[in-house]
Write an enzyme that holds these catalytic residues in place. Structure first.
Site, PDB file in Angstrom:
ATOM      1  N   TYR A   1     -14.275   6.488  -0.829  1.00 29.34           N
ATOM      2  CA  TYR A   1     -13.760   5.686   0.290  1.00 29.34           C
ATOM      3  C   TYR A   1     -12.844   4.592  -0.248  1.00 29.34           C
ATOM      4  O   TYR A   1     -11.722   4.390   0.231  1.00 29.34           O
ATOM      5  CB  TYR A   1     -14.922   5.071   1.067  1.00 29.34           C
ATOM      6  CG  TYR A   1     -14.529   4.166   2.202  1.00 29.34           C
ATOM      7  CD1 TYR A   1     -14.516   2.780   2.042  1.00 29.34           C
ATOM      8  CD2 TYR A   1     -14.171   4.680   3.441  1.00 29.34           C
ATOM      9  CE1 TYR A   1     -14.159   1.928   3.079  1.00 29.34           C
ATOM     10  CE2 TYR A   1     -13.817   3.840   4.495  1.00 29.34           C
ATOM     11  CZ  TYR A   1     -13.821   2.466   4.305  1.00 29.34           C
ATOM     12  OH  TYR A   1     -13.463   1.617   5.344  1.00 29.34           O
TER      13      TYR A   1
ATOM     14  N   SER B   1      -9.081  -1.813   3.959  1.00 26.55           N
ATOM     15  CA  SER B   1     -10.441  -2.367   3.902  1.00 26.55           C
ATOM     16  C   SER B   1     -10.512  -3.312   2.714  1.00 26.55           C
ATOM     17  O   SER B   1      -9.671  -3.251   1.812  1.00 26.55           O
ATOM     18  CB  SER B   1     -11.452  -1.228   3.699  1.00 26.55           C
ATOM     19  OG  SER B   1     -12.724  -1.734   3.297  1.00 26.55           O
TER      20      SER B   1
ATOM     21  N   LYS C   1      -8.850   4.005   0.489  1.00 30.18           N
ATOM     22  CA  LYS C   1      -8.345   2.760   1.072  1.00 30.18           C
ATOM     23  C   LYS C   1      -7.384   2.035   0.111  1.00 30.18           C
ATOM     24  O   LYS C   1      -6.430   1.399   0.539  1.00 30.18           O
ATOM     25  CB  LYS C   1      -9.506   1.857   1.467  1.00 30.18           C
ATOM     26  CG  LYS C   1     -10.290   2.377   2.664  1.00 30.18           C
ATOM     27  CD  LYS C   1      -9.389   2.498   3.900  1.00 30.18           C
ATOM     28  CE  LYS C   1     -10.170   2.787   5.165  1.00 30.18           C
ATOM     29  NZ  LYS C   1      -9.329   2.806   6.374  1.00 30.18           N
TER      30      LYS C   1
END
Ligand SMILES: NC(=O)c1ccc[n+]([C@@H]2O[C@H](COP(=O)([O-])OP(=O)(O)OC[C@H]3O[C@@H](n4cnc5c(N)ncnc54)[C@H](O)[C@@H]3O)[C@@H](O)[C@H]2O)c1
Ligand SMILES: CCCCCCO
Length: 267
Positions: free
Chosen positions: A150, A137, A154
Site C-alpha cells: 500500500y 496518504s 501511494k
C-alpha cells in the site's frame, strides 16, 4: 480555484472520504458533478440530486482497473458537461494480500485516470486547463513496513503527481496538480488491519501502536480537501493530519552534475 460554476469529477465519490467530499463540494455552487465509482448508493445519489437542483449530479460506474471504463466515463462526462475543471482521484484499496490489485487500483488506476482526464483538460489540446487532485496518504510520504505494498502504491501516487506538476507541464497544459496525504481518517479502510498487513501477525512497532494512533474525522478531512482545492498552488503536497493542513517541502535528493554546473531537476 473558486468552485462556483465549475464542473467536478470525483473518483471514489461513494467511499468514506469521498461521500463527505462530495457533500462539501455540493455546498460550493458547483455546476456539474460526475461521480465515478465501482459502487453506487442510489438513495444518497437521489438525495444529492434532490437537494442540489442547480447542480447536474450523475454517476458513472467505473472499475478503475479497467482503462476502458475510465475512457468511457470521461467521454460521457465531457458529452454531458462540455468540460471539467477539477478531477479528484479518490479511489483506493488497503489490503497487502492483494498485491497486483493494490497497485492496479491505487497507482495504475490513478495514472490512467489522470492521463485520460488530461486529454480533455489540456489547453494545448483545446481544453480549458484546471486542477487534478490525487489522494495519496501519509503512507505515501515515507516507507510504511506494516503495509509495504500500500505504501509503495501511494509513494507512486505522490511521485507521479509531483512529476505531473512540473512547471514545464503546467505551462503547456494549464492543468495544475496537488497531492493530498491524509493521516488516519475514520473510515472502513483502516478496519481489520491484521488481515491486510504485508505480513500477517508480524509484530512491527507500527502494529503495536496502530489502534492507539489518533485519527481525524472524515468530515474535517473532507473540509480540508475542498479547502485545498480552493487554495492550493500547483505542485503542493499537503498532509492532512488531525484536522490541520501541512504543506510539505520535499527536497530534491539528487541533482545531476554537468561539466560546468549542477543541474537542478525541477522539470
Ligand atoms: N481513511 C484513511 O485513513 C486514509 C488515509 C490516507 C489516505 N486515504 C486514501 O483516501 C482514499 C479514500 O479512502 P477511504 O478511507 O474513503 O476508503 P473507502 O474504502 O471508504 O473508499 C475507497 C473508495 O475507492 C473505491 N474503489 C475501490 N476499488 C475501486 C475500483 N476498482 N474502481 C473504482 N473505485 C474503487 C471504493 O468504491 C470507494 O469509493 C483512498 O485513496 C485511500 O487510500 C485514506
Ligand atoms: C500506517 C499508515 C496508515 C495510512 C492510512 C491509510 O492511508
Amino acid at each position: 480555484m473558486d468552485l462556483g460554476g465549475k464542473n467536478v469529477v470525483y473518483l471514489g465519490g461513494f467511499g468514506g472520504i469521498g461521500k463527505k467530499c462530495v457533500q462539501e463540494l455540493l455546498k460550493k455552487q458547483i455546476k456539474g458533478l460526475a461521480i465515478f465509482d465501482l459502487i453506487v448508493d442510489d438513495d444518497l445519489l437521489a438525495e444529492w440530486k434532490k437537494l442540489n437542483p442547480d447542480t447536474e449530479v450523475f454517476y458513472q460506474k467505473v472499475d478503475i482497473t479497467q482503462k476502458s471504463d475510465i475512457d468511457a466515463a470521461y467521454k460521457a462526462t465531457a458529452e454531458k458537461l462540455g468540460h471539467f475543471d477539477v478531477v479528484v482521484n479518490g479511489s483506493g484499496l488497503l489490503d497487502d494480500r492483494l498485491i497486483e490489485l493494490t497497485i492496479q487500483i491505487n497507482l495504475v488506476g490513478v495514472i490512467n485516470s489522470t492521463l485520460t482526464a488530461l486529454e480533455y483538460m489540456d489547453k494545448s489540446k483545446g481544453g480549458k486547463g484546471g486542477l487534478i487532485v490525487n489522494i495519496s496518504s501519509v503512507a505515501g510520504l515515507q516507507p510504511t513496513p506494516l503495509m509495504a505494498i500500500y505504501s509503495t502504491s501511494k509513494t507512486g501516487v505522490t511521485t507521479f503527481t509531483r512529476a505531473m506538476a512540473s512547471p514545464i507541464h503546467y505551462a503547456h497544459s494549464g492543468v495544475g496538480f496537488i497531492t493530498i496525504c491524509p493521516g488516519y481518517t475514520n473510515t472502513g479502510i483502516l478496519k481489520d488491519i491484521d488481515k491486510k498487513t504485508t505480513f500477517p501477525f508480524y509484530e512491527t512497532r507500527m502494529r503495536t501502536v496502530f489502534s492507539k494512533v489518533k485519527g481525524q474525522t472524515v468530515e474535517v478531512c473532507a473540509q480540508n480537501i475542498v479547502h485545498a482545492i480552493e487554495t492550493a498552488k500547483n505542485g503542493a503536497v499537503l498532509m492532512l493530519e488531525l484536522g490541520e493542513i501541512h504543506e510539505l517541502d520535499i527536497p530534491n535528493l539528487w541533482n545531476p552534475q554537468l561539466d560546468d554546473c549542477v543541474f537542478v531537476c525541477l522539470s
